[in-house]
Design a protein around this motif. Sequence first.
Motif, short mmCIF file in Angstrom:
data_model
loop_
_atom_site.label_atom_id
_atom_site.label_comp_id
_atom_site.label_asym_id
_atom_site.label_seq_id
_atom_site.Cartn_x
_atom_site.Cartn_y
_atom_site.Cartn_z
N PRO A 169 -45.28 -32.90 -58.73
CA PRO A 169 -44.67 -33.92 -58.10
C PRO A 169 -44.58 -35.06 -59.17
N ARG A 170 -43.41 -36.00 -58.68
CA ARG A 170 -43.07 -37.05 -59.46
C ARG A 170 -44.39 -38.02 -59.96
N LEU A 171 -45.16 -38.18 -59.13
CA LEU A 171 -46.27 -39.16 -59.58
C LEU A 171 -47.09 -38.76 -60.52
N LEU A 228 -57.49 -34.85 -65.93
CA LEU A 228 -56.14 -34.48 -65.93
C LEU A 228 -55.46 -34.01 -64.97
N ALA A 229 -54.54 -34.55 -64.28
CA ALA A 229 -53.60 -34.06 -63.24
C ALA A 229 -52.58 -32.91 -63.46
N LEU A 230 -52.46 -32.02 -63.20
CA LEU A 230 -51.43 -30.78 -63.40
C LEU A 230 -51.29 -30.08 -62.31
N GLY A 231 -50.20 -29.31 -62.30
CA GLY A 231 -49.76 -28.27 -61.41
C GLY A 231 -50.39 -27.03 -61.54
N ARG A 249 -51.16 -31.82 -54.01
CA ARG A 249 -51.93 -32.15 -52.70
C ARG A 249 -51.03 -33.11 -51.91
N ASP A 250 -51.17 -33.46 -50.80
CA ASP A 250 -50.68 -34.52 -50.21
C ASP A 250 -51.09 -35.86 -50.77
N ILE A 251 -50.09 -37.01 -51.04
CA ILE A 251 -50.55 -37.93 -51.77
C ILE A 251 -51.66 -38.85 -51.02
N TRP A 275 -55.20 -37.81 -51.95
CA TRP A 275 -55.81 -38.18 -53.30
C TRP A 275 -55.19 -39.36 -53.88
N GLN A 276 -54.70 -40.40 -53.29
CA GLN A 276 -53.96 -41.57 -53.51
C GLN A 276 -55.04 -42.46 -54.40
N GLN A 277 -56.13 -42.69 -53.91
CA GLN A 277 -57.10 -43.54 -54.55
C GLN A 277 -57.49 -42.92 -55.92
N GLU A 278 -57.81 -41.57 -55.81
CA GLU A 278 -58.30 -40.90 -56.88
C GLU A 278 -57.10 -40.93 -58.12
N GLN A 279 -55.95 -40.87 -57.60
CA GLN A 279 -54.77 -40.66 -58.60
C GLN A 279 -54.42 -42.09 -59.25
N PHE A 280 -54.73 -42.98 -58.35
CA PHE A 280 -54.36 -44.59 -59.18
C PHE A 280 -55.74 -44.95 -59.79
N GLU A 281 -56.75 -44.58 -59.53
CA GLU A 281 -58.14 -45.36 -60.09
C GLU A 281 -58.99 -44.42 -60.97
N SER A 282 -58.79 -43.18 -60.76
CA SER A 282 -59.83 -42.46 -61.81
C SER A 282 -59.05 -41.06 -62.45
#
Length: 222
Positions: free
Chosen positions: A145-147, A78-81, A106-108, A111-118
């Motif tokens: 962040p909006r993402l 789970l991603a959260l602030g 974090r700066d996108i 953790w871009q791959q982590e956010q989009f894939e897992s």
Amino acid sequence: MSARDAILKRLRERTDGALNAPDSDFSVVTGRGWSIGERLERFERLITSVHGEVIHTTHDNWTVDLAELLHAKGVHRLALGREHPVAAEARSALDARDVVLLDADRDIESWQQEQFESTDAGLTSTRGAIAETGSLWLWPTPDEPRLISLVPPIHIAVLDADTIEDTFFDVIEAHGWADGMPTNALLVSGPSKTADIEQTLAYGVHGPRELVVLVRHAEERK
């Protein structure tokens, strides 16, 4: 002198007086006069009509319902602030549970791959909602962040029942957008959806396939 500066110079030096905005009649976009109950009923009816899910809870028990929701949806990451009260309460309640809490501030690029894939889901607060259109409105920050509301397959949003306004115009007026308009406000009216040339509607193609709104009430509903 740039073209922009030249235009502004001509406007400032015009000889026929200052420019004033014309009187406007905004009655068509406000003045609905709905009660709190009517706003909630309309918001829920509209957002569920486009596959949004609404769970009613209380300020005291919402994290219990959140934990049950995560288990039911099979959410393990789970991603959260961290700073917003909603995120802080969720972190405290989920600390001992089998859910990996991902820092969203974090700066996108890191953790871009982590956010989009897992990442299974993103949790956000909301600033309120709009009854007329069945929309949430979010004001993203570096902490949230909006993402995290646009990328994970499931977006979980926490909404206080008493922050639902009648119309978008009422939101703009009540929160003083004319004096400090947000640079990145988001209006969310359901899961991500798109349609092809044959007008076949598909969900989750370009963003979350599910939207779950935890509506918090001051006390248990009768």
